[in-house]
Design a protein around this motif. Sequence first.
Motif, PDB file in Angstrom:
ATOM      1  N   VAL A 217      53.051 -58.175  76.762  1.00 15.01           N
ATOM      2  CA  VAL A 217      53.803 -57.209  77.296  1.00 15.01           C
ATOM      3  C   VAL A 217      53.046 -55.893  77.302  1.00 15.01           C
ATOM      4  N   GLY A 218      52.185 -55.742  76.244  1.00 19.99           N
ATOM      5  CA  GLY A 218      51.503 -54.345  76.067  1.00 19.99           C
ATOM      6  C   GLY A 218      50.632 -54.227  77.140  1.00 19.99           C
ATOM      7  N   THR A 219      49.851 -55.074  77.669  1.00 21.22           N
ATOM      8  CA  THR A 219      49.238 -55.158  78.954  1.00 21.22           C
ATOM      9  C   THR A 219      49.946 -54.716  80.098  1.00 21.22           C
ATOM     10  N   VAL A 220      50.974 -55.447  80.270  1.00 23.66           N
ATOM     11  CA  VAL A 220      51.878 -55.221  81.503  1.00 23.66           C
ATOM     12  C   VAL A 220      52.417 -53.854  81.505  1.00 23.66           C
ATOM     13  N   GLU A 221      53.026 -53.380  80.221  1.00 23.12           N
ATOM     14  CA  GLU A 221      53.510 -52.027  79.973  1.00 23.12           C
ATOM     15  C   GLU A 221      52.106 -51.006  80.429  1.00 23.12           C
ATOM     16  N   LYS A 222      51.079 -51.277  80.175  1.00 23.84           N
ATOM     17  CA  LYS A 222      50.068 -50.483  80.566  1.00 23.84           C
ATOM     18  C   LYS A 222      50.016 -50.102  82.080  1.00 23.84           C
ATOM     19  N   ILE A 223      49.779 -51.602  82.767  1.00 24.67           N
ATOM     20  CA  ILE A 223      49.915 -50.991  83.957  1.00 24.67           C
ATOM     21  C   ILE A 223      50.821 -50.579  84.775  1.00 24.67           C
ATOM     22  N   LEU A 224      52.215 -50.638  84.415  1.00 28.31           N
ATOM     23  CA  LEU A 224      53.291 -50.247  84.730  1.00 28.31           C
ATOM     24  C   LEU A 224      53.446 -48.702  84.324  1.00 28.31           C
ATOM     25  N   LYS A 225      52.696 -48.397  83.208  1.00 26.94           N
ATOM     26  CA  LYS A 225      52.743 -47.073  82.663  1.00 26.94           C
ATOM     27  C   LYS A 225      54.152 -46.741  82.187  1.00 26.94           C
ATOM     28  N   PRO A 420      67.415 -46.029  72.084  1.00 31.86           N
ATOM     29  CA  PRO A 420      67.517 -47.206  72.703  1.00 31.86           C
ATOM     30  C   PRO A 420      66.304 -48.150  72.453  1.00 31.86           C
ATOM     31  N   ILE A 421      66.741 -49.331  72.501  1.00 37.10           N
ATOM     32  CA  ILE A 421      65.545 -50.447  72.256  1.00 37.10           C
ATOM     33  C   ILE A 421      64.753 -50.934  73.399  1.00 37.10           C
ATOM     34  N   ARG A 422      65.348 -50.865  74.596  1.00 35.82           N
ATOM     35  CA  ARG A 422      64.404 -51.163  75.787  1.00 35.82           C
ATOM     36  C   ARG A 422      64.718 -50.212  76.909  1.00 35.82           C
ATOM     37  N   ILE A 423      63.970 -49.886  77.811  1.00 32.77           N
ATOM     38  CA  ILE A 423      64.133 -49.555  79.145  1.00 32.77           C
ATOM     39  C   ILE A 423      63.825 -50.482  80.177  1.00 32.77           C
ATOM     40  N   GLU A 424      64.602 -50.217  81.410  1.00 34.12           N
ATOM     41  CA  GLU A 424      64.447 -51.015  82.583  1.00 34.12           C
ATOM     42  C   GLU A 424      62.939 -51.031  82.737  1.00 34.12           C
ATOM     43  N   ALA A 425      62.719 -52.468  83.195  1.00 34.91           N
ATOM     44  CA  ALA A 425      61.212 -52.581  83.751  1.00 34.91           C
ATOM     45  C   ALA A 425      61.270 -53.256  85.199  1.00 34.91           C
ATOM     46  N   PRO A 426      60.497 -52.820  85.853  1.00 31.18           N
ATOM     47  CA  PRO A 426      60.647 -53.488  87.242  1.00 31.18           C
ATOM     48  C   PRO A 426      60.121 -54.848  87.100  1.00 31.18           C
ATOM     49  N   ARG A 427      60.362 -55.778  87.989  1.00 30.75           N
ATOM     50  CA  ARG A 427      60.113 -57.256  87.940  1.00 30.75           C
ATOM     51  C   ARG A 427      58.605 -57.464  88.794  1.00 30.75           C
ATOM     52  N   SER A 428      58.510 -56.650  89.588  1.00 31.51           N
ATOM     53  CA  SER A 428      57.113 -56.526  90.384  1.00 31.51           C
ATOM     54  C   SER A 428      56.128 -55.741  89.543  1.00 31.51           C
ATOM     55  N   VAL A 429      54.870 -55.780  89.364  1.00 32.60           N
ATOM     56  CA  VAL A 429      53.873 -54.848  88.930  1.00 32.60           C
ATOM     57  C   VAL A 429      52.978 -54.450  89.901  1.00 32.60           C
ATOM     58  N   PRO A 430      52.715 -53.208  90.174  1.00 34.63           N
ATOM     59  CA  PRO A 430      51.819 -52.737  91.092  1.00 34.63           C
ATOM     60  C   PRO A 430      50.408 -53.231  90.727  1.00 34.63           C
ATOM     61  N   PRO A 431      49.453 -53.358  91.628  1.00 39.61           N
ATOM     62  CA  PRO A 431      47.885 -53.970  91.534  1.00 39.61           C
ATOM     63  C   PRO A 431      47.399 -52.866  90.392  1.00 39.61           C
ATOM     64  N   GLY A 432      46.700 -53.696  89.651  1.00 41.84           N
ATOM     65  CA  GLY A 432      46.081 -52.764  88.522  1.00 41.84           C
ATOM     66  C   GLY A 432      45.709 -53.740  87.508  1.00 41.84           C
ATOM     67  N   GLU A 433      45.063 -53.458  86.375  1.00 43.70           N
ATOM     68  CA  GLU A 433      44.590 -54.416  85.513  1.00 43.70           C
ATOM     69  C   GLU A 433      44.692 -53.849  84.147  1.00 43.70           C
ATOM     70  N   ALA A 434      44.788 -54.291  83.085  1.00 40.44           N
ATOM     71  CA  ALA A 434      44.716 -53.694  81.678  1.00 40.44           C
ATOM     72  C   ALA A 434      44.294 -54.727  80.502  1.00 40.44           C
ATOM     73  N   VAL A 435      43.989 -53.810  79.531  1.00 41.27           N
ATOM     74  CA  VAL A 435      43.545 -54.761  78.343  1.00 41.27           C
ATOM     75  C   VAL A 435      44.505 -54.449  77.148  1.00 41.27           C
ATOM     76  N   CYS A 436      44.995 -55.342  76.349  1.00 34.82           N
ATOM     77  CA  CYS A 436      45.699 -55.006  75.322  1.00 34.82           C
ATOM     78  C   CYS A 436      45.090 -55.820  73.992  1.00 34.82           C
ATOM     79  N   THR A 437      44.644 -55.168  72.949  1.00 32.19           N
ATOM     80  CA  THR A 437      44.171 -56.027  71.785  1.00 32.19           C
ATOM     81  C   THR A 437      45.083 -55.496  70.723  1.00 32.19           C
ATOM     82  N   ILE A 438      45.436 -56.449  69.789  1.00 29.56           N
ATOM     83  CA  ILE A 438      46.014 -56.298  68.657  1.00 29.56           C
ATOM     84  C   ILE A 438      45.616 -57.070  67.520  1.00 29.56           C
ATOM     85  N   GLU A 439      45.933 -56.404  66.163  1.00 30.77           N
ATOM     86  CA  GLU A 439      45.424 -57.285  64.897  1.00 30.77           C
ATOM     87  C   GLU A 439      46.473 -58.228  64.862  1.00 30.77           C
ATOM     88  N   ALA A 440      46.057 -59.344  65.340  1.00 32.30           N
ATOM     89  CA  ALA A 440      47.021 -60.722  64.771  1.00 32.30           C
ATOM     90  C   ALA A 440      46.564 -61.142  63.371  1.00 32.30           C
TER      91      ALA A 440
END
Lengths: 501, 339
Positions: A217-225, A420-440
């Motif tokens: 979801v981090g990567t998707v949120e980055k694309i969606l800004k 709030p704990i969430r905001i409305e996010a669109p179902r479709s994502v505009p063209p783009g790309e993103a990377v998300c790294t986290i410490e698992a």
Amino acid sequence: MGVNGDASFVANNGLHHEVFKVLLDADEKTGITAITGLDLGANIGVYYHVRTSKSFFTIKAEVPKENPRLKTLIDIHPGALFHELEVADLMGAVFEGNELKGHFVLSENWPEGVYPLRKDVDLSQVKFVSTPEHETNKSAEGREVKIIIGPQHPALLEPEKFSVTVDGETVTKVEPRIGYVHRGIEKSTESHTYLQNTYLVERVCGICNPCHAYSFVGTVEKILKLDIPERAQYLRVIALELNRLHSHLLVLGHAGLEIGYETVFQYFWRDREPIMDLIELTSGNRVYGSLMTVGGVRRDISQDHIPKIKSVIESLRGKLPFYRKIYNDEPTLRLRMKDVGTLSREDALRLSVIGPIARASGVDIDVRKDRPYAVYGEIPFKEIVYTDGDTWARMNVRMDEVEESLNILDYVLDHMPTGPIRIEAPRSVPPGEAVCTIEAPRGELLYYVRSNGTDIPERVKIRTPTFANIPSFLKTAIGESIADVPSNFVSLDPCFSCTDR
Amino acid sequence: MIAMIDLLLIFRILVFPGFTFILFLALFCEWIDRKLEARIQNRVGPIVAGPGGILQPLADFIKLLTKEDIEPRDTKKLVFRFAPLAAFTIMIFAMCFLPIDGASVLSSGTSIAESGFNGDLIIILAFATIANFLLFLAGWASANPYGTISSARVLTQFLGYDIPLYIIALTPAFIAGSLSIGVIAAGVPYILLAPWAFVLFIITMQAELEKGPFDVPHSESELVGGLETEYTGAKLAFLHLTRDVQVVFGSALVVTLFLGGPSGPVFFGLDWLFHTIWFVLKLIVVVAISAYITNVFARLRIDQVLTGNWKILLPAALLSLMLTITLVTWVYHPFGIGV
């Protein structure tokens, strides 16, 4: 076109090799996080996700599909080995100097020349070839004997194969064969919506499932800004740290089982149970919390949950000095773990090792510190680094991180904002790309998502921590006794269902 | 008259303190061991069968007896079938030499000191070795890589640890001035006169019985079921039982050599009853010590087990023997202690 949130540049015609060499000379902590193979129509994109001390970026190389050859990086950075082989197997790129023989992730009966992640491949038309005969234990040349560990073996809880060549008791060579639990999740994400994929990627690994969900979801949120509410970020940190706690307690106990220390196993797993209860309390489920969603989290914690969580934290904190004493001082445990599987700092850097294994070898990389995500930037916590580099140090890094996780949870519970704990996010994502790294819990986890304007992603790349850490085992096992293989291996906290995806 | 003695002897061999009693003692000790292990590890252990789960070992034994008996094709049939039984028989036989109720099973002596013959200590130690060797054969004959490796480890381990075991077992014999188990058991508890030897003996016994931290032949993470891997049904039941009797035998040997065996105050003329009670109580103490040691250490590697034997335990055993002889010659015997 830049990868959202991170720098990227194009380096075609062998330039990627030069660029990486320059980076490597400039910063010793430069390492390959992942290599993504992409089907760009006429070309194949090979994206090198590179990390340095403080930054992260993507080197993009493109090669024509008819002749997808490019220069390997293993001559200057051996850590690229597994990443390159995977791209070669699934996408069909050819790395000169690191040619793939047979298959790496795909099963033995998969036909040559069919690359499942390419868009033009018709998977219903795949003709399986006959399975070659299984390898068995046999004498190699002279005094050496080849011992096959796996795919089914009592020391391995998940199927994976390691062919170990031994001279007497000493290991001289380890050849891995991964892919026994390859489920094609990356391919499967390309036919599911983003919403469905949030649940699908959790299934990559049962133990660290919130990390996968968050990273995706981090990567998707980055694309969606999207700007995620702060309370959601805090709740995410709670989920991630509870996950780290239970994962570390799990492996600290399991290591006890591997070295015949059943009491340690029972104690750690006993104390892991309250953490599992907390996960259930905060997310509704013991294992698959499914807490993360694009735009925030799906469940809030109520005010009367906080004292419950705090009491569990306090009781675990009270037990830690005793456990620390066991892992630090217990003589038989030291006999089995000290100076076993020692990985030097140089090797850890050369092999792009990550997570607790790198930190045990004196390499201070922790995504939470280096490139803070969620709200880790505002939380004070120590980065645990040991310099011994052996199995003992790896377990002690985790031991100390348990305490840090408790501190983080304490801080987060005290400083949680309202809202709030969430905001409305669109179902479709505009063209783009993103990377998300986290410490698992096992180290740096990378997700790369490329969207095409629909509600289905074009490509999702998952690079799991164990995949990047197995090369360190191949290195450290050599020259040591075969009896040390189990305790050395378990110190990686290996997760094969992550590795294979 | 002769018929009466014979009947008594048959009763002693078959029922008390012979076969039946030893069998239930072994199962009882397994229960104690399991229960203690569980409590140390913060579990409950067996609780269902009988009060506190005391019948669980018996239930497990009976359950195994009812299971299908599978013999893999490549096993050496004769050895595979008879080695567990032979090992079990020999261990029971060895137990019969110990003065459980104040006299060994086979003797008709009236006091503890007369309940054996000079040299029976050596005989029962030899029996224990033979039983171990039979277990090795059982694993070797099962034609399974795990069984074979486990057997090889059993062999290496007990051959190594037998030497310090014999040497330390001589310590009480020297103090008592006799190789008869009865005479040794009738003396003062030798733990008072040679506590160092007691500690060494417990450690060596732990290795001899393949209990933790010396349980390398049973390392599940490397060897699955060890030498029992291919065994099923009744044969497996007898392998387990042999192991139980071995544990009891080892503990009983410690009791006899160092804790005064069945000696203790007796009342109401019921010598045999009180002797048995003392013996079993002391046995429980030793089993508890053994369970404790098993659970607070990590398993050693096979090379560490062997190094520990040749470099530490063997020299320590020799030193202990020298110390004992010195003390016996110049201190204990001149002052009439321990004779």
